[in-house]
Design a protein around this motif. Structure first.
Motif, PDB file in Angstrom:
ATOM      1  N   THR A 236     -55.456   0.568  31.153  1.00  0.00           N
ATOM      2  CA  THR A 236     -54.039   0.887  31.540  1.00  0.00           C
ATOM      3  C   THR A 236     -53.504   2.239  30.702  1.00  0.00           C
ATOM      4  O   THR A 236     -53.026   3.173  31.300  1.00  0.00           O
ATOM      5  N   THR A 237     -53.728   2.127  29.524  1.00  0.00           N
ATOM      6  CA  THR A 237     -53.435   3.321  28.593  1.00  0.00           C
ATOM      7  C   THR A 237     -53.971   4.389  28.936  1.00  0.00           C
ATOM      8  O   THR A 237     -53.511   5.436  28.920  1.00  0.00           O
ATOM      9  N   GLU A 238     -55.179   4.514  28.956  1.00  0.00           N
ATOM     10  CA  GLU A 238     -55.923   5.687  29.380  1.00  0.00           C
ATOM     11  C   GLU A 238     -55.612   6.313  30.526  1.00  0.00           C
ATOM     12  O   GLU A 238     -55.436   7.503  30.695  1.00  0.00           O
ATOM     13  N   ARG A 239     -54.987   5.450  31.664  1.00  0.00           N
ATOM     14  CA  ARG A 239     -54.475   6.145  32.905  1.00  0.00           C
ATOM     15  C   ARG A 239     -53.223   6.707  32.450  1.00  0.00           C
ATOM     16  O   ARG A 239     -52.801   7.767  33.086  1.00  0.00           O
ATOM     17  N   MET A 240     -52.410   5.995  31.884  1.00  0.00           N
ATOM     18  CA  MET A 240     -50.753   6.654  31.288  1.00  0.00           C
ATOM     19  C   MET A 240     -51.039   7.845  30.608  1.00  0.00           C
ATOM     20  O   MET A 240     -50.411   8.993  31.238  1.00  0.00           O
ATOM     21  N   LEU A 241     -52.055   8.013  29.846  1.00  0.00           N
ATOM     22  CA  LEU A 241     -52.313   9.281  29.188  1.00  0.00           C
ATOM     23  C   LEU A 241     -52.725  10.458  30.089  1.00  0.00           C
ATOM     24  O   LEU A 241     -52.324  11.632  30.174  1.00  0.00           O
ATOM     25  N   PHE A 242     -53.595   9.988  31.046  1.00  0.00           N
ATOM     26  CA  PHE A 242     -53.945  11.155  32.079  1.00  0.00           C
ATOM     27  C   PHE A 242     -52.968  11.285  32.841  1.00  0.00           C
ATOM     28  O   PHE A 242     -52.743  12.739  33.207  1.00  0.00           O
TER      29      PHE A 242
ATOM     30  N   ARG B 165     -33.318 -10.876  28.352  1.00  0.00           N
ATOM     31  CA  ARG B 165     -34.500 -11.636  28.460  1.00  0.00           C
ATOM     32  C   ARG B 165     -33.977 -12.899  29.202  1.00  0.00           C
ATOM     33  O   ARG B 165     -34.564 -14.064  29.027  1.00  0.00           O
ATOM     34  N   LYS B 166     -33.219 -12.677  30.257  1.00  0.00           N
ATOM     35  CA  LYS B 166     -33.111 -13.670  31.510  1.00  0.00           C
ATOM     36  C   LYS B 166     -33.923 -13.988  32.358  1.00  0.00           C
ATOM     37  O   LYS B 166     -34.331 -14.667  32.896  1.00  0.00           O
ATOM     38  N   GLY B 167     -34.783 -12.564  32.613  1.00  0.00           N
ATOM     39  CA  GLY B 167     -36.080 -12.547  33.641  1.00  0.00           C
ATOM     40  C   GLY B 167     -36.739 -11.411  33.030  1.00  0.00           C
ATOM     41  O   GLY B 167     -36.593 -10.659  32.194  1.00  0.00           O
ATOM     42  N   VAL B 168     -37.983 -11.496  33.857  1.00  0.00           N
ATOM     43  CA  VAL B 168     -39.136 -10.358  33.491  1.00  0.00           C
ATOM     44  C   VAL B 168     -39.507  -9.767  34.671  1.00  0.00           C
ATOM     45  O   VAL B 168     -39.902 -10.173  35.670  1.00  0.00           O
ATOM     46  N   PRO B 169     -39.108  -8.460  34.805  1.00  0.00           N
ATOM     47  CA  PRO B 169     -39.668  -7.679  35.912  1.00  0.00           C
ATOM     48  C   PRO B 169     -41.444  -7.838  36.137  1.00  0.00           C
ATOM     49  O   PRO B 169     -42.030  -7.681  35.055  1.00  0.00           O
ATOM     50  N   VAL B 170     -42.172  -7.812  37.399  1.00  0.00           N
ATOM     51  CA  VAL B 170     -43.185  -7.741  37.505  1.00  0.00           C
ATOM     52  C   VAL B 170     -43.533  -6.805  38.413  1.00  0.00           C
ATOM     53  O   VAL B 170     -43.091  -6.604  39.631  1.00  0.00           O
ATOM     54  N   LEU B 171     -44.578  -6.056  38.115  1.00  0.00           N
ATOM     55  CA  LEU B 171     -45.161  -4.915  38.609  1.00  0.00           C
ATOM     56  C   LEU B 171     -46.718  -5.091  39.133  1.00  0.00           C
ATOM     57  O   LEU B 171     -47.258  -5.965  38.466  1.00  0.00           O
ATOM     58  N   LEU B 172     -47.234  -4.449  40.159  1.00  0.00           N
ATOM     59  CA  LEU B 172     -48.538  -4.679  40.428  1.00  0.00           C
ATOM     60  C   LEU B 172     -49.496  -3.406  40.470  1.00  0.00           C
ATOM     61  O   LEU B 172     -49.192  -2.054  40.239  1.00  0.00           O
ATOM     62  N   GLY B 173     -50.843  -3.405  40.353  1.00  0.00           N
ATOM     63  CA  GLY B 173     -51.532  -2.431  40.240  1.00  0.00           C
ATOM     64  C   GLY B 173     -53.020  -2.583  40.109  1.00  0.00           C
ATOM     65  O   GLY B 173     -53.239  -4.008  39.807  1.00  0.00           O
ATOM     66  N   SER B 174     -53.922  -1.733  39.999  1.00  0.00           N
ATOM     67  CA  SER B 174     -55.241  -1.715  39.559  1.00  0.00           C
ATOM     68  C   SER B 174     -55.460  -0.442  38.724  1.00  0.00           C
ATOM     69  O   SER B 174     -55.717   0.584  39.420  1.00  0.00           O
ATOM     70  N   SER B 175     -55.612  -0.766  37.488  1.00  0.00           N
ATOM     71  CA  SER B 175     -55.677   0.686  36.660  1.00  0.00           C
ATOM     72  C   SER B 175     -56.946   1.174  36.904  1.00  0.00           C
ATOM     73  O   SER B 175     -57.308   2.367  36.762  1.00  0.00           O
ATOM     74  N   LEU B 176     -58.143   0.214  36.895  1.00  0.00           N
ATOM     75  CA  LEU B 176     -59.451   0.875  37.080  1.00  0.00           C
ATOM     76  C   LEU B 176     -59.685   1.554  38.358  1.00  0.00           C
ATOM     77  O   LEU B 176     -60.156   2.761  38.096  1.00  0.00           O
ATOM     78  N   LYS B 177     -58.956   1.361  39.334  1.00  0.00           N
ATOM     79  CA  LYS B 177     -58.921   1.988  40.335  1.00  0.00           C
ATOM     80  C   LYS B 177     -57.903   3.053  40.770  1.00  0.00           C
ATOM     81  O   LYS B 177     -57.706   3.713  41.737  1.00  0.00           O
ATOM     82  N   ASN B 178     -57.079   3.262  39.617  1.00  0.00           N
ATOM     83  CA  ASN B 178     -55.932   4.333  39.533  1.00  0.00           C
ATOM     84  C   ASN B 178     -54.924   4.047  40.536  1.00  0.00           C
ATOM     85  O   ASN B 178     -54.598   5.091  41.038  1.00  0.00           O
ATOM     86  N   LYS B 179     -54.497   2.817  40.505  1.00  0.00           N
ATOM     87  CA  LYS B 179     -53.534   2.545  41.604  1.00  0.00           C
ATOM     88  C   LYS B 179     -52.288   1.698  40.783  1.00  0.00           C
ATOM     89  O   LYS B 179     -52.692   0.634  40.027  1.00  0.00           O
ATOM     90  N   GLY B 180     -51.268   2.339  41.049  1.00  0.00           N
ATOM     91  CA  GLY B 180     -49.978   1.654  40.345  1.00  0.00           C
ATOM     92  C   GLY B 180     -49.391   1.999  38.848  1.00  0.00           C
ATOM     93  O   GLY B 180     -48.556   1.340  38.424  1.00  0.00           O
TER      94      GLY B 180
END
Length: 786
Positions: free
Chosen positions: A77-83, A312-327
């Protein structure tokens, strides 16, 4: 070299992608090409960014950490962020060993993160200082100290597994420092990926309310994109441009286009807004005004989500597939929208310094050319190259020789850095992890005065024993340890002897161990007083193996390590009281101490903190001076370092002081020596027993091999806590003694044909049965107990 010249020419013509070239070259070829192409970086496929945000606007800075269970996809995931941020030109792959963040040779060889790495990049005008942390339990201290430097964190979950064992560990660590978090469900394309499973495990195991912000488009291998419930848009990634994820299509969701999708989104958005209305007054007001769910402004939702996340009343949840470069792009947006900037976090100790420098040393590494590199988080003030600073913890002044902006294993010189940032400095000889730094001793004194002496006991880092018995004669001691990182350093669970190949290397080995211990607080080095051997203690088999490899690779010493042994502890089962007297004359000085101590079992199992005073009419304990009490505490701690059975540390007991008589002129060392002898005798007569470390064990295996796994665990003195069904696999949870886990990875691969994997973390220390204790005694001493 002819091949290198050919590559240089072709690369300048744009005919060679650097990511493919990198893996074909040896070190000498890389160095040669580097001299010919100074603007290229073959090792990491990036140039230093020239667009990093340099303003003093703290609202545009994010200090974040990436944390998760091992193999959840942190580094990918970090590598995709950098890219996607433009920092790199190549998508690093853990399996290929060409990632930017896992730069150590041991990391690339094993495909895991061993040490936390920091990097700085920008995303949509925001400067992001990111720390990628390890997921393996042996390196959990890297997560611990990174949490002191960040303002927010991204917790990554494997969508097919939900919350796993190490996820719980890092989550509890983040709870200790009140770090706001968002959750990223990675691997949505993986077989068995289940959104419902993940949401349920988040609620049940993490005990938090998940705020689902996205819905998946497609499932498992057909996962194509996401539906954003905040913006009411569909995002579908295309397969163009070599499938690197840079091309995607955004489409607004309208009722006329697809009524089924519209109803699904409205239902999910209604649920989200209902959750927010219970947590945030702004959204509650809109709901009470009967504003339609689809008409609630995006800006209001973003603001409410950030307030809820920070509280810290709730936690946002996001989706994706880092290896497949989505999200990943949406995850970066989430970092900007929901995680705090430095000014959003409240650090009371930093506010005492006003505009003066307040910085925390949270990590140390060593380089041959630069020496010790100290990673600092600046809470207030600013820092310049050549500045003199004052170490509050060590009570010493040092000088910063260089300021370096960190890019994983590469660094760029800078002249100035302001509050809210993370920076690396050189030149600090005495600073260690957890030390607090300020501009000068005067700045520190001003901070103390601004807080006021009446509130001094509430300051962070103030120990219980020092705050219980202060007096006016010890003001200098009161000013000593106001602040510290208050890092929870885990106790080592394995130890072994370590020796150089010959005595000629002993001095070099001592230097190497000193540097490694300064870098890693969870590594303990000691010398056995009986044999003179150097003893190395660490967090696990992998931890010790990596230390051995680092000594060879970085310091050129091929050390010999003895067999790994479990680090037991000792405790008492009965109470005992002793009176000890020390009466000696050394030179022309007479020393006299007499004290009565008692020890009592403590069910908490914690290490000794401070002696408790037992006042009575006969004694005069209220008149004990603070430095005398400190000497008593110091002596007790020394006496508890070695128990009566196998000289392991003694824990799980309380120590009471009933009487203390000290003749004027008696040295502090004599008081400590008397206390040490007294507690040593008391423990000897209090029926001591051995404690062994037990581990929370989680094994994931196919159902076909479940019987073999359970049978093997039964032979290892395991307590089975349960077996969960998770799609096509079974998850076995058990508590097992650490001594039974030596070499378990090899055994598990053998009995499951390599299809199972496991993770474990320290559960607690438990009292051993008499028969097992006798086995340990015979193994370690060679004699059967009488």
């Amino acid at each position: 070299m002819e091949i290198c010249r050919f590559i240089c020419v072709r690369s300048n013509q744009g005919l060679f992608p650097w990511g493919h070239v990198n893996r074909k070259l040896n070190a000498s070829c890389r160095r040669w090409i580097q001299t010919k192409l100074p603007d290229k970086s073959l090792g990491d496929h990036h140039n230093f960014p020239k667009h990093v945000h340099k303003s003093d606007d703290l609202s545009l800075i994010r200090n974040i950490g990436i944390m998760a269970h091992i193999d959840a996809g942190k580094t990918t995931t970090t590598e995709r962020m950098l890219f996607y941020s433009g920092f790199t030109r190549h998508l690093g792959d853990v399996d290929d060993g060409d990632t930017v963040m896992d730069y150590m040779e041991q990391e690339r060889a094993r495909g895991i993160t061993i040490t936390s790495a920091a990097i700085t990049f920008t995303w949509k005008h925001h400067k992001i200082n990111l720390i990628d942390t390890p997921g393996h339990v042996d390196f959990t201290f890297e997560v611990e100290r990174s949490l002191r430097a960040i303002d927010g964190a991204v917790t990554i979950l494997d969508a097919s597994a939900g919350v796993e064992a190490q996820t719980l560990t890092v989550w509890r660590q983040a709870d200790r420092y009140d770090v706001p978090r968002i959750i990223y469900l990675n691997k949505m394309d993986k077989p068995g990926a289940s959104l419902d499973l993940c949401l349920m495990s988040i609620m049940e195991k993490l005990k938090v309310t998940p705020l689902l912000l996205q819905l998946p488009v497609g499932s498992e291998k057909h996962f194509q994109g996401i539906i954003d419930l905040v913006t009411m848009e569909t995002c579908i990634w295309s397969k163009g441009n070599m499938g690197d994820g840079t091309e995607f299509k955004l489409s607004p969701i309208v009722q006329s286009a697809d009524s089924s999708v519209w109803e699904k989104c409205i239902k999910a958005r209604t649920s989200l807004i209902g959750q927010l209305a219970d947590m945030d007054d702004g959204i509650a007001d809109l709901v009470l005004k009967d504003v339609a769910v689809e008409n609630i402004p995006v800006s209001d939702l973003l603001s409410a989500l950030k307030r809820v996340t920070l509280a810290r009343k709730g936690v946002p949840v996001l989706l994706g597939s880092s290896l497949k470069n989505k999200g990943v792009q949406h995850l970066l947006d989430g970092v900007n929208h929901y995680l705090p900037c430095p000014s959003d976090r409240h650090y009371p100790f930093a506010e005492l310094y006003g505009e003066d420098l307040c910085a925390l040393a949270f990590k140390i590494t060593h380089e041959k050319q630069r020496g010790a590199l100290i990673f600092l988080r600046l809470y207030s003030g600013s820092l310049k190259t050549g500045s003199s600073i004052y170490n509050v913890t060590r009570k010493t002044s040092e000088k910063v020789t260089r300021l370096l902006q960190v890019y994983a294993d590469m660094h760029k010189d800078i002249n100035h850095i302001h509050a809210g940032n993370i920076v690396c400095v050189t030149g600090l000889k005495q600073t260690v992890t957890g030390d607090l730094l300020t501009s000068s001793h005067t700045s520190y004194k001003k901070a103390v005065e601004s807080y006021g002496k009446q509130n001094i006991d509430n300051l962070p880092g103030r120990s219980a024993e020092s705050s219980s018995h202060d007096d006016q004669g010890d003001e200098e001691h009161e000013d000593n340890h106001f602040f510290s990182a208050q890092l929870t350093v885990p106790d080592p669970v394995f130890f072994c002897s370590i020796e150089p190949p010959s005595m000629a290397f002993q001095k070099d080995l001592d230097i190497a161990l000193e540097n490694l211990q300064r870098e890693d607080n969870s590594l303990h080095v000691s010398v056995d007083k009986d044999t003179g051997q150097t003893i190395l203690a660490g967090m696990g088999e992998l931890h010790m193996e990596v230390i051995k490899e680092r000594i060879l690779k970085e310091y050129g010493i091929e050390v010999e390590m003895g067999p790994l042994q479990v680090a037991y502890k000792e405790t008492i089962t009965e109470s005992s009281e002793v009176t000890e007297r020390l009466d000696k004359t050394l030179g022309d000085r007479h020393h006299f101490v007499s004290m009565t101590l008692s020890v009592h079992p403590n069910q908490t199992g914690q290490d000794f903190k401070a002696v408790e005073l037992r006042h009575s009419r006969e004694n005069n304990l209220e008149a004990i001076r603070h430095h005398h009490l400190q000497a008593v505490n110091s002596g007790i701690k020394m006496g508890l370092c070695a128990g009566p059975i196998l000289s392991f540390p003694v824990c799980g007991l309380g120590v009471y002081l009933h009487s203390l008589e000290i003749q004027p002129g008696t040295s502090m060392a004599m008081i400590s020596a008397c206390a040490s002898q007294a507690v040593h005798k008391a423990v000897h007569s209090a029926a001591a027993v051995l404690l062994e470390p037990t581990m929370h064990l989680e094994i994931t295996t196919d159902e076909d091999y479940l019987h073999f796994v359970m049978s093997d665990l039964a032979q290892r003195r395991s307590h089975i806590q349960g077996v969960e069904a998770r799609e096509q696999v079974r998850v076995v949870k058990a508590i097992t003694p650490l001594s039974e886990m030596m070499g378990y990875s090899t055994v598990l691969r053998s009995i499951t044909s390599g299809t199972a994997f496991f993770s474990m973390e320290l559960a607690q220390y438990e009292v051993m049965s008499l028969s097992e204790q006798n086995k340990v005694l015979q193994k370690l001493t060679g004699f059967l107990p009488s």
